[in-house]
Design an enzyme around this catalytic site. Structure first.
Site, PDB file in Angstrom:
ATOM      1  CE  LYS A  13      -2.379  -1.079   3.779  1.00 53.50           C
ATOM      2  NZ  LYS A  13      -1.830  -2.387   4.162  1.00 53.50           N
ATOM      3  NE  ARG A  88      -4.435  -1.806   9.822  1.00 50.44           N
ATOM      4  CZ  ARG A  88      -3.293  -1.274   9.411  1.00 50.44           C
ATOM      5  NH1 ARG A  88      -3.197  -0.010   9.112  1.00 50.44           N
ATOM      6  NH2 ARG A  88      -2.235  -2.038   9.276  1.00 50.44           N
ATOM      7  NE  ARG A 122       8.071  -3.934   6.449  1.00 49.49           N
ATOM      8  CZ  ARG A 122       6.830  -3.440   6.390  1.00 49.49           C
ATOM      9  NH1 ARG A 122       6.404  -2.849   5.297  1.00 49.49           N
ATOM     10  NH2 ARG A 122       6.013  -3.593   7.413  1.00 49.49           N
ATOM     11  NE  ARG A 155       6.807  -1.503  11.040  1.00 48.96           N
ATOM     12  CZ  ARG A 155       5.813  -1.214  10.204  1.00 48.96           C
ATOM     13  NH1 ARG A 155       6.045  -0.452   9.137  1.00 48.96           N
ATOM     14  NH2 ARG A 155       4.605  -1.662  10.386  1.00 48.96           N
ATOM     15  NE  ARG A 166       1.519  -5.460  11.317  1.00 49.22           N
ATOM     16  CZ  ARG A 166       2.442  -4.844  10.599  1.00 49.22           C
ATOM     17  NH1 ARG A 166       3.667  -5.306  10.516  1.00 49.22           N
ATOM     18  NH2 ARG A 166       2.133  -3.745   9.942  1.00 49.22           N
TER      19      ARG A 166
END
Ligand code: AMP
Length: 210
Positions: A13, A88, A122, A155, A166
């Protein structure tokens, strides 16, 4: 024009939002970024949000909606914006409908296995926020940011257990938004597994700016 980008965390996104921002000259509003900023600045709101974010759970609708309302009052949103990571929940979507008119909702479709691989690989720069991926977009020197030379970190919410949480949160609470916007005739779905360039082409096509 006001657009919403839907999709699981890690669906791309943010990358698509950057492209649309340039193409349509409208700002992107990422509630994840706004919340991370609040956590970094240790604001009251940030302190309340941190544990939920680290656990891969959603921050309360009330907090997120009020943050978005404040952001929408800024002058750069006068001609619309792109929402990345908001709404969300169905309640957030209903609240958004009360404050602005949404023109189009683009859902980026990526299977869970691809998301897990993307997110656990990531790496982000703790200073400038630049993002890398250990196999598909590695930095020139391992764990060092190409742009500012600071250290890259994982992260906290990109660890495998939190990524699974998630995804669970996404399927349970955010995916039903597709039905909500489909009923309004605003939903467009695009495949999110291709390259960045392929993704841009698909976005340009649905926006009619090819
Ligand atoms: P993101 O960078 O968009 O994946 O967001 C990171 C985290 O911030 C999420 O896992 C949630 O804990 C929180 N968050 C971001 N946007 C929202 C939202 N619209 N509603 C509730 N929590 C959010």
């Amino acid at each position: 024009m006001t657009l919403i980008l839907l999709g699981a965390p890690g669906a791309g996104k943010g990358t698509r939002a950057e492209y649309i921002m340039e193409a349509l000259s409208i700002p992107s509003i990422s509630t994840g970024n706004l919340l991370r900023e609040a956590v970094k600045n240790q604001t009251f709101l940030g302190l309340r949000a941190k544990d939920l974010m680290d656990a891969g759970k959603l921050v309360s609708d009330e907090v997120v909606v009020s943050m978005v309302k404040d952001r929408l009052m800024e002058p750069d949103c006068a001609n619309g914006c792109i929402f990345d990571g908001f709404p969300r929940t169905l309640h957030q979507a209903e609240e958004l409908d009360k404050i602005t008119n949404v023109d189009m909702v683009i859902s980026i479709e990526v299977p869970d296995e691809v998301i897990e691989e993307r997110m656990t690989g990531r790496r982000v720069c703790q200073s400038c926020g630049a993002t890398y991926h250990i196999s598909s977009a590695p930095p020139k020197i391992a764990d060092v940011c190409d742009k500012c030379g600071d250290a890259l970190i994982v992260r906290e919410d990109d660890s495998p257990e939190v990524v699974r949480q998630r995804l669970h949160t996404y399927h349970e609470q955010s995916e039903p938004l597709k039905g909500y916007y489909e009923a309004q005739g605003k939903l467009r779905m695009i495949v999110g597994t291709g390259t960045v360039e392929e993704g841009q082409k698909l976005i340009a096509k649905v926006l009619g700016i090819e």
